[in-house]
Design an enzyme around this catalytic site. Structure first.
Site, short mmCIF file in Angstrom:
data_model
loop_
_atom_site.label_atom_id
_atom_site.label_comp_id
_atom_site.label_asym_id
_atom_site.label_seq_id
_atom_site.Cartn_x
_atom_site.Cartn_y
_atom_site.Cartn_z
N GLY A 9 0.71 -1.20 0.21
CA GLY A 9 0.02 -0.28 -0.32
C GLY A 9 0.76 1.24 -0.51
O GLY A 9 1.84 1.11 -0.04
N LEU A 13 2.78 -2.17 4.57
CA LEU A 13 3.42 -3.51 3.51
C LEU A 13 2.34 -5.24 4.60
O LEU A 13 2.39 -5.43 5.06
CB LEU A 13 4.34 -4.10 3.56
N LYS A 14 1.38 -5.23 3.49
CA LYS A 14 0.95 -7.03 4.41
C LYS A 14 0.86 -7.59 3.41
O LYS A 14 0.85 -8.12 2.24
CB LYS A 14 -0.93 -6.85 4.20
N ASP A 103 -4.83 -2.59 -5.65
CA ASP A 103 -6.29 -2.69 -4.70
C ASP A 103 -7.41 -2.86 -4.34
O ASP A 103 -8.23 -3.11 -4.10
CB ASP A 103 -5.11 -1.65 -3.69
N ASP A 123 -12.71 1.25 1.62
CA ASP A 123 -11.59 0.03 1.69
C ASP A 123 -10.65 1.52 2.62
O ASP A 123 -10.56 2.50 2.33
CB ASP A 123 -10.64 -0.21 0.86
N THR A 126 -4.70 4.42 4.35
CA THR A 126 -4.34 5.83 3.69
C THR A 126 -4.87 6.57 3.53
O THR A 126 -5.13 8.04 3.45
CB THR A 126 -3.01 5.52 3.09
#
Length: 248
Positions: A9, A13-14, A103, A123, A126
């Site tokens: 993102g 980070l995922k 995303d 969603d 950020t």
């Protein structure tokens, strides 16, 4: 071997390993840190995955650094999700699908699979994004600053000082500077969400489900006054679905 699924993102980070379903999800803030050192520390001991698939909306140099690390470590090429790849029965509203954030597309794919009749996908990260889906047709959406971004804008551009906690549990009048700020920010997002859902319902094109995801979703949920479904890792689930489809 499992697949490694990644959500890169704008600041976080995922990732998760997955076979037929997502495994435990881990997350870390990459912004302001060296990505290579971060990946060395968090992924250095990971067994080589079968494949790596990702949604990436970070700046191009960061996306490239992720690809270089994966290539150098495991000799794999990342399969990056894009709306240009399409999805059966799901039509993107953008004239140029390449301009839609990966995303958002991944989240829409996962939501469409769960709620094919129609839904409003929210969603909270950020940035906060809203996307309306009706029977597989993406009608469009909205983008606004995320809760943290709005908070930082107020505190950074005004003389407002917050010295106490501002956690909120329900709608009400703020009685401290912190609670006034948090209620104002979360309330603005919640109001747009509910107004957007009402608009989608009023258009009569579907009976939409409100779907909420994202790391900052908890900030607005106490103020949502309508039924909703929370999916904590909708983007990663969409990455999993898109990655599997490319193998068929």
């Amino acid at each position: 071997m499992a697949d490694l699924l990644v959500d890169l993102g704008s600041s976080r980070l995922k990732w998760a390993l997955a076979d037929d379903a997502l495994g435990p999800v881990e997350a870390v803030t990459w912004k302001g840190r060296g990505l290579k050192a971060l990946l060395d520390a968090r992924w250095g001991g990971m067994t080589r995955p079968a494949r790596v698939a990702a949604s990436a909306v970070a700046p191009a140099p960061v996306k490239e650094a992720l690809g270089e690390w994966v290539r150098g470590r495991w000799r794999l090429e990342i399969r990056f999700v894009s709306a240009t790849q399409g999805w059966p029965g799901l039509e993107c509203a953008y004239a140029d699908p390449a301009r839609l954030g990966a995303d958002r597309w991944a989240a829409m794919v996962a939501a469409h699979v769960c709620y094919p009749e129609g839904c409003l996908v929210v969603d909270c990260g950020t940035a906060v994004t809203l996307d309306a889906l009706a029977g597989g047709r993406h009608l469009g959406g909205y983008i606004l600053p995320g809760v943290q971004a709005m908070r930082e804008a107020v505190l950074g551009e005004t003389a407002v000082e917050v010295t106490e906690g501002g956690e909120i549990e329900r709608w009400g009048w703020g009685d401290t500077t912190a609670s006034c700020l948090e209620l104002g920010i979360a309330g603005a997002v919640a109001a747009l969400v509910e107004a957007s859902l009402e608009r989608l319902q009023g258009e009569g094109v579907c009976d939409p489900t409100l779907v909420i995801t994202g790391g900052q979703a908890g900030s607005i949920l106490p103020l949502i006054q309508v039924d909703y479904r929370r999916h904590d890792h909708l983007v990663l689930e969409g990455v999993r679905l898109c990655s599997r489809r490319t193998l068929e």
